[in-house]
Structures are given as C-alpha cells and as structure tokens.
Design a protein around this motif. Sequence first.
Motif, short mmCIF file in Angstrom:
data_model
loop_
_atom_site.label_atom_id
_atom_site.label_comp_id
_atom_site.label_asym_id
_atom_site.label_seq_id
_atom_site.Cartn_x
_atom_site.Cartn_y
_atom_site.Cartn_z
N GLU A 155 -9.04 -6.34 -2.58
CA GLU A 155 -8.31 -7.58 -2.83
C GLU A 155 -7.54 -7.51 -4.14
N SER A 156 -8.15 -6.88 -5.15
CA SER A 156 -7.45 -6.72 -6.43
C SER A 156 -6.22 -5.85 -6.28
N MET A 159 -3.58 -7.88 -4.47
CA MET A 159 -2.97 -8.88 -5.35
C MET A 159 -2.00 -8.23 -6.33
N GLU A 162 1.09 -7.26 -4.31
CA GLU A 162 1.92 -8.41 -3.99
C GLU A 162 2.65 -8.92 -5.22
N ALA A 163 1.98 -8.87 -6.38
CA ALA A 163 2.65 -9.30 -7.62
C ALA A 163 3.82 -8.38 -7.95
N ARG A 166 6.60 -9.13 -5.50
CA ARG A 166 7.23 -10.40 -5.85
C ARG A 166 8.16 -10.23 -7.04
N LYS A 216 6.20 -12.96 3.90
CA LYS A 216 6.12 -11.60 3.39
C LYS A 216 7.01 -10.67 4.21
#
Length: 369
Positions: A155-156, A159, A162-163, A166, A216
Amino acid sequence: MIEAFSQRRGATIYMLVWLFFGLALGGVIALASDTPLANAMLFAVPMTVVYALVAGYSAYYLCRAYPLGARPAGAIAAVLTVAAVVSSVLWLLIGHLWNTLTALPDVPWAGLVITPQLSALIVGLGILLYGCAAAVHYVVIEFVRARSAERRELESMLMAQEAELRMLRTQIDPHFLFNSLNSISALTSSDAGAARRMTLELASFFRQSLGMEAHKMVTLGQELVLIRHFLAIEQVRFGDRLRVECAVDDAAGVCLVPPMLIQPLVENAVKHGICNLPEGGVIRIAARRAGSLLHIRVDNPVDEDMGGNLDGSSSSGNSTGSNTGIGLANVRQRLAGAYKHEASIRWGRQDNNFNVDIAMPAHTTEHRE
C-alpha cells in the motif's frame, strides 16, 4: 480459534479435525476398556467438540498475549504448560459430568466407567492437543502478521507511485495552459474573433479534462476526444496549415490509457513540427491492438534543416535523455510508473518526419498488479 472461524471454510476444517480426534479417542476407549463402541463415541465425540472450543479460544488469547520474541521463551513455555494442564483437568471434569448425564438407567448404549487409566489418557491427550493448538495459533498469527506487513508495504508503494503519477500529471495542465494563453495573447492584436473562438475552445478543453481528473485510466477513445478539443484550439491559430489524420481501430479505442498521455505528444507535434513549417503539414495519430499489446504512434513532419531529433534522442523503457523536454519525459515517466517494464516509448526522426511509438499493455478493465 479466531482465524479459523473468520471464514466458514476455516471453521469447517477446524471442527472436522477435532471431530477426527474425538472419533479416534472413542475408538481407543472402546479397544482399551472393552467399552461398547456406541458408549465410547457418545462420551468422546461431544466432549472433544467442547474441548475444541475451550482449548482453541484459550490458546488463541494466550498466544496473542505472549507473542514469540516479545517475551522470554521460558515464560511462554511455563504459561502455556500451566494453561494446558488446567484445561486438561477441566476437560476431565467435563467428561465426568457428561458421563453422569448420559448414564441413564436401562440405556445400554450410554455411559461408561472412567478408570484411572482413562483419566490419565484424557489429561495427557488434552495437554498434547492444547500444545498443538498453541503451535498452530503461533503459526497462523505469524502468517497473518507477515501478510499484514507485506500488504502495508504494498500500500505504501502504491501510494508513493500514485503520488508520483499525480505530480507528473499536474505538469501537463500548466504547461499546456501557458502555451495556449500565449497563442491567445498573440491573436488578440491580429484577430480578436479568432482569439475569442480559441478561448471558448480552451474552456471546452479544460471542462473535458476536469471530467477525466477523477479517473486513473480512461479509454483511448476518451483521450482522442480531448485531443480533438486541443486540435480545435490549434486549428484557430494555424488554419489550413494544420491537418490531422487519425487511424484508430475499434479494439484499440476501448483500451485504457492514463489520462492526457497522448495529448503532450500531439502538442509537441504542433509546437515543434507544424509551427516551424510555413506550409504546415499532417499530424498522424494511429493506434492498433496486437494481442495483449496496444501500439500508439504519433507522426508529424519537421523542418528538414532542423538538426538532430525533436525533443531528445530515441528512448525506450525507463532510460532518460539529457535533451528531453517536458512532453516526452513526462510520458515516459508516467508509463514507467503505471506499467513498469511492460510499457516502452521510442521516438526518433526518419527523413523529414518525427515519430513517437508507444507499446503498452492492452487493458480494457482498470486493475493493479
């Protein structure tokens, strides 16, 4: 056993294992003491099912309270030994109580004689089964802990990925807006009507892009709608100098791509290609699906006197080039972030044409590995 009962399948397996022990205990009692098989089974099976619940929950909470590595091994062994002995003695008492309840008069298949040897067998088996239950619990707890740690790490990573994606995507909108506003500024003095049309098209473009912001992934068809808005903006500026040919097959149109992945390539084609040619030219956008891969190509003419390659040298996978501009560099990083080594981008100049080729997985439903 909390983990065992968290799913119906686990609970079923857990109880079947204990039922097997109950049947085995009943068989041993029948053989060792000449007790009728029905009497032995009526005594052993219900008693073992009850012990499955008592020992299971007791061992679970003790294993959680005394995790391996957090306390001295001797202390853990002592606590579990005491718990096993106490549970076994209680199991024997439950056996006496159950035997008393089932020893009905004139019912030959109910009740048996609990001898000292049978009592010792029950206590010893109870200690052994309790130890097995504790060992299984420790294995399950460590397995769940390892899976949780792996899930948190994944998950880290997601994330962080995704950051990064983005951040890369946010580079596109200001870059395009800056170029468009410069064009509008140049048109206001020479053609106010064209500047107004370009402003309206720009508003439509960003309205469309904001609708894609929450996703996404979008279909290639949706991406092409956004590109047509962009080209309509540039058409006001270049007129007949800008011509477009689009060849996208139906199978490719439904494939998913990161939003605004192709638009920077088309923008580069206009800025570095059409803009430098007095006679203009044709921008060609092609896409096809070949098995599990989606192939996308953007091709545009360039000034024959322009030296080297447009916006950097040919690149593939995750490599970088020192001369790469924001368009191709951004697309390359977004592909690497979304697909790792499964996607590649190559670009280069052939004669008086500059082309960009993308190969990426042909997904039609959004998913993560």
